[in-house]
Design a protein around this motif. Structure first.
Motif, PDB file in Angstrom:
ATOM      1  N   CYS A   9     -11.291  -3.191 -11.975  1.00 28.86           N
ATOM      2  CA  CYS A   9      -9.984  -2.555 -12.161  1.00 28.86           C
ATOM      3  C   CYS A   9      -9.425  -2.019 -10.847  1.00 28.86           C
ATOM      4  O   CYS A   9      -8.215  -1.781 -10.729  1.00 28.86           O
ATOM      5  N   GLU A  10     -10.309  -1.813  -9.865  1.00 29.84           N
ATOM      6  CA  GLU A  10      -9.843  -1.300  -8.579  1.00 29.84           C
ATOM      7  C   GLU A  10      -8.946  -2.299  -7.858  1.00 29.84           C
ATOM      8  O   GLU A  10      -8.234  -1.929  -6.922  1.00 29.84           O
ATOM      9  N   LEU A  11      -8.963  -3.555  -8.290  1.00 30.25           N
ATOM     10  CA  LEU A  11      -8.037  -4.530  -7.710  1.00 30.25           C
ATOM     11  C   LEU A  11      -6.598  -4.077  -7.946  1.00 30.25           C
ATOM     12  O   LEU A  11      -5.755  -4.167  -7.050  1.00 30.25           O
ATOM     13  N   VAL A  12      -6.317  -3.576  -9.148  1.00 27.85           N
ATOM     14  CA  VAL A  12      -4.969  -3.102  -9.456  1.00 27.85           C
ATOM     15  C   VAL A  12      -4.642  -1.854  -8.636  1.00 27.85           C
ATOM     16  O   VAL A  12      -3.503  -1.666  -8.201  1.00 27.85           O
ATOM     17  N   SER A  13      -5.645  -1.005  -8.403  1.00 26.70           N
ATOM     18  CA  SER A  13      -5.416   0.189  -7.582  1.00 26.70           C
ATOM     19  C   SER A  13      -4.965  -0.208  -6.179  1.00 26.70           C
ATOM     20  O   SER A  13      -3.987   0.333  -5.649  1.00 26.70           O
ATOM     21  N   GLY A  14      -5.688  -1.143  -5.573  1.00 29.88           N
ATOM     22  CA  GLY A  14      -5.317  -1.591  -4.231  1.00 29.88           C
ATOM     23  C   GLY A  14      -3.984  -2.307  -4.216  1.00 29.88           C
ATOM     24  O   GLY A  14      -3.173  -2.122  -3.299  1.00 29.88           O
ATOM     25  N   PHE A  15      -3.739  -3.117  -5.238  1.00 32.17           N
ATOM     26  CA  PHE A  15      -2.479  -3.855  -5.333  1.00 32.17           C
ATOM     27  C   PHE A  15      -1.298  -2.891  -5.449  1.00 32.17           C
ATOM     28  O   PHE A  15      -0.280  -3.046  -4.766  1.00 32.17           O
ATOM     29  N   GLY A  16      -1.435  -1.895  -6.319  1.00 34.60           N
ATOM     30  CA  GLY A  16      -0.351  -0.940  -6.502  1.00 34.60           C
ATOM     31  C   GLY A  16      -0.083  -0.117  -5.259  1.00 34.60           C
ATOM     32  O   GLY A  16       1.073   0.139  -4.900  1.00 34.60           O
ATOM     33  N   LYS A  17      -1.141   0.299  -4.583  1.00 31.16           N
ATOM     34  CA  LYS A  17      -0.982   1.089  -3.357  1.00 31.16           C
ATOM     35  C   LYS A  17      -0.211   0.304  -2.302  1.00 31.16           C
ATOM     36  O   LYS A  17       0.732   0.817  -1.686  1.00 31.16           O
ATOM     37  N   GLU A  18      -0.597  -0.949  -2.100  1.00 27.54           N
ATOM     38  CA  GLU A  18       0.075  -1.764  -1.088  1.00 27.54           C
ATOM     39  C   GLU A  18       1.527  -2.030  -1.471  1.00 27.54           C
ATOM     40  O   GLU A  18       2.423  -1.999  -0.614  1.00 27.54           O
ATOM     41  N   THR A  19       1.778  -2.281  -2.750  1.00 21.81           N
ATOM     42  CA  THR A  19       3.142  -2.538  -3.205  1.00 21.81           C
ATOM     43  C   THR A  19       4.032  -1.321  -2.984  1.00 21.81           C
ATOM     44  O   THR A  19       5.175  -1.441  -2.513  1.00 21.81           O
ATOM     45  N   LEU A  20       3.526  -0.140  -3.316  1.00 20.75           N
ATOM     46  CA  LEU A  20       4.304   1.083  -3.111  1.00 20.75           C
ATOM     47  C   LEU A  20       4.595   1.314  -1.632  1.00 20.75           C
ATOM     48  O   LEU A  20       5.714   1.683  -1.257  1.00 20.75           O
ATOM     49  N   GLU A  21       3.597   1.109  -0.791  1.00 18.84           N
ATOM     50  CA  GLU A  21       3.791   1.367   0.633  1.00 18.84           C
ATOM     51  C   GLU A  21       4.754   0.361   1.256  1.00 18.84           C
ATOM     52  O   GLU A  21       5.543   0.717   2.131  1.00 18.84           O
TER      53      GLU A  21
END
Length: 235
Positions: free
Chosen positions: A168-180
């Motif tokens: 599930c941490e894949l989504v965490s990293g994906f969301g962080k990069e998208t927001l930034e």
């Protein structure tokens, strides 16, 4: 003799972009690179023991790069096999977060993005994340709940392959990069609920931790050509 059509049906449809597999292997390779070598260490002996640096991985990376160029899609079974391999690593959560960031395709934000209200910026980030995840995995990956950037999902592909929750941490990293990429500054995405921990659903909550300097703070005003000019009147 096995019927090819029956075998294809058993493996399921090819709907996952090959870039997902490519980024998984690249992340393992990069994270297995030694930070430094000891004076008495023989790289020829020690480095091959790191799976991410093995010849097998390098050959597979080249193969997946070719698949990406040809726009090949993979079956869920192929991706799940790679996920399970990552799960066996002690640093699996970090690997998946890195993969998520790599998969958040670099998107150039309009120069006018900074002039939009924060709510509108979050809306753009949600739209980008939703479209990109659907393209990558060939299906929606959860949906957005109440809040600026809240992803929710049940029985999604990551939980199916890893009930423990590391994937599930894949989504965490994906969301962080998208927001930034979209809002600028530094963002944080927290996996607040997880089916792997016994919750009814998985939830990721994202927020901007440190916004980039606002137009007012930079002393800039919009220019007619879409650029920016200094608010000062000095020479």
């Amino acid at each position: 003799m096995t019927d090819p059509d029956s075998a294809a049906a058993a493996n399921g449809p090819r709907r996952v972009q090959a870039v997902v597999a490519l980024r998984l292997l690249e992340a393992m390779r990069d994270m297995d690179l030694p930070q430094e070598l000891l004076e008495d260490e023989d790289p020829a002996q020690t480095i091959p023991r790191r799976f991410g640096l093995s010849d097998v991985v390098e050959r597979q990376i080249r193969s997946y790069k070719n698949d990406v160029r040809k726009r090949v899609r993979l079956t869920d079974q192929e991706i799940e096999g790679l996920f399970r391999f990552v799960i066996r690593r002690p640093d699996s959560s970090a690997v998946f977060r890195r993969v998520g960031r790599l998969l958040a395709e670099r998107q150039r934000s309009s120069r006018w993005m900074r002039y939009l209200p924060r709510a509108a910026q979050y809306a753009v980030a949600r739209s980008r994340a939703r479209r990109r995840l659907k393209r990558l995995f060939g299906r929606p990956v959860g949906g957005f709940g109440r809040g600026p950037f809240v992803v929710e999902g049940r029985a999604h592909v990551f939980h199916d392959v890893d009930p423990s929750g590391d994937a599930c941490e894949l989504v965490s990293g994906f969301g962080k990069e998208t927001l930034e990429q979209t809002l600028g500054g530094s963002a944080r995405v927290t996996h607040t609920l997880c089916q792997g921990r016994g919750d009814d659903l998985c939830r990721w909550e994202g927020e901007l931790v440190k916004p980039r300097a606002t137009v007012a703070e930079e002393g800039l005003t919009p220019a007619p050509d879409g650029g920016a000019v200094s608010g000062s009147s000095g020479p």
